[in-house]
Structures are given as structure tokens and as C-alpha cells.
Design an enzyme around this catalytic site. Structure first.
Site, short mmCIF file in Angstrom:
data_model
loop_
_atom_site.label_atom_id
_atom_site.label_comp_id
_atom_site.label_asym_id
_atom_site.label_seq_id
_atom_site.Cartn_x
_atom_site.Cartn_y
_atom_site.Cartn_z
N SER A 1 -9.13 -24.06 23.04
CA SER A 1 -10.04 -23.01 23.51
C SER A 1 -10.48 -22.04 22.41
O SER A 1 -11.60 -21.53 22.47
CB SER A 1 -9.44 -22.24 24.70
N HIS B 1 -9.10 -16.56 21.72
CA HIS B 1 -10.45 -16.71 22.28
C HIS B 1 -11.44 -15.78 21.57
O HIS B 1 -12.51 -16.21 21.15
CB HIS B 1 -10.45 -16.40 23.78
#
Length: 192
Positions: free
Chosen positions: A115, A166
């Protein structure tokens, strides 16, 4: 898509050897773990961590995002620049995560997943939308910024998600794509 296949194959290998839900086993497999990176200089973990996933749902969600974003970005940037973007975003996301965990006092965090690199693709897509739509009135950029904000907000709602990776990946992808498009003087056109 090559990166998707590698992630799936790594997941299958991990599951054959043990359990992707076992944090200690995932550390042995190459997950990001601050003491091993900082104190024992196992810098390879800054790459291996984004090919590992905690369970099938984690893998599935990331691979859907990778498939959609990766296809779009690879078509615009080309394969080599796409791979560079993906790897640098993943590495920088890992570095941001380790640094954040050290300075926030979060303790030792076991982290893995694609991610951070995928958020890097999201940052790159924002650059492509901004510069690819220059001179045209479009609602794509504001809508996409809202999508990014919702993605970050939803991550902040779950304490088990490495949000620093992220955010680090998003910023890294934005800056890397900006540098690539300006340095190579790429004529960027992006049609959604």
C-alpha cells in the site's frame, strides 16, 4: 501485470512456509521491523516489505488497487518509469514509516504490504491529472483529491494500518512523478 504476479507468488510462498498472520514469521520473511533495519542494517527489508501481505484480504485489496492504478500509470509513463516510481515510492514509504515510528514512540512495529507503493501511484496519478489536464476545465482533480483524502481518513480509523507509510508513499509518488515529468520534459496527457 508483472508486479501483481510477483505479489501473488510471494503470498503463496509465504503461506506454504507458514502463516501470513504470524508477525514473527513475517519478520523472518522480510517484513519491515525497525530494530532489524536500524540496528542490524537489514536495509533489504525496505524492499521486501512491500511484497509481503498480512492475509489474503490485505493482498486482495492491494492487488485490486495496483491493477487499476498501475495499468493507467504504466500506459502514460512507460514500463521503466513505472517500475522506478513503484519501487522508489515503496522504499520511501518504508523509510517514512520507520522514522515516524522511531520519533513517535510507537514502539516496534511490524509492517508489510504494497500500500505504501500504491499510495505512491496515487500521488503520481494526481500529478498526471494536474499536468495532463492543464488548460482544460475539469472536475477530475478535485474529485480525485477527495478520493485521496477519504482513503487517508479511512486508514486513520484503523490503528493496525501503517498510515505513515501511506502518507509517505503518496508524497513520494507525487514528487517522483513531478521530477520525472519535468526532468524528462515528458509531454503528459492523461485521459481518464
Amino acid at each position: 501485470m508483472c508486479l501483481l504476479a510477483v505479489n501473488v507468488l510471494v503470498y503463496m510462498y509465504v503461506e506454504m512456509k507458514g502463516s501470513s498472520y504470524d508477525a514473527e514469521f513475517m519478520i523472518r520473511m522480510g517484513a519491515s521491523y525497525e530494530p532489524l533495519i536500524v540496528e542490524q542494517h537489514q536495509y533489504y527489508r525496505l524492499i521486501t516489505h512491500f511484497f509481503l501481505h498480512f492475509g489474503f484480504e490485505h493482498l486482495f485489496n492491494n492487488m485490486i488497487s495496483l491493477l487499476i492504478l498501475g495499468f493507467s500509470i504504466e500506459q502514460v509513463m512507460g514500463r521503466v518509469q513505472y517500475f522506478i516510481l513503484y519501487f522508489l515510492s515503496g522504499i520511501l514509504a518504508g523509510i517514512v514509516s520507520v522514522v515516524y515510528n522511531i520519533y513517535s514512540g510507537a514502539g516496534y512495529v511490524v509492517s508489510c504490504g504494497a500500500s505504501g507503493a500504491i499510495f505512491g501511484l496515487m500521488g503520481a496519478l494526481l500529478v498526471l491529472l494536474i499536468f495532463g489536464n492543464r488548460g482544460r476545465r475539469t472536475s477530475e482533480v478535485p474529485r480525485y483529491i477527495i478520493y485521496i483524502a477519504i482513503s487517508i481518513y479511512s486508514g486513520l480509523q484503523d490503528k493496525s494500518i501503517d498510515n505513515s507509510a501511506h502518507i509517505g508513499g503518496l508524497l513520494a509518488g507525487f514528487l517522483i512523478c513531478l521530477i520525472m515529468t519535468r526532468w524528462k520534459r515528458m509531454e503528459v496527457t492523461y485521459e481518464s
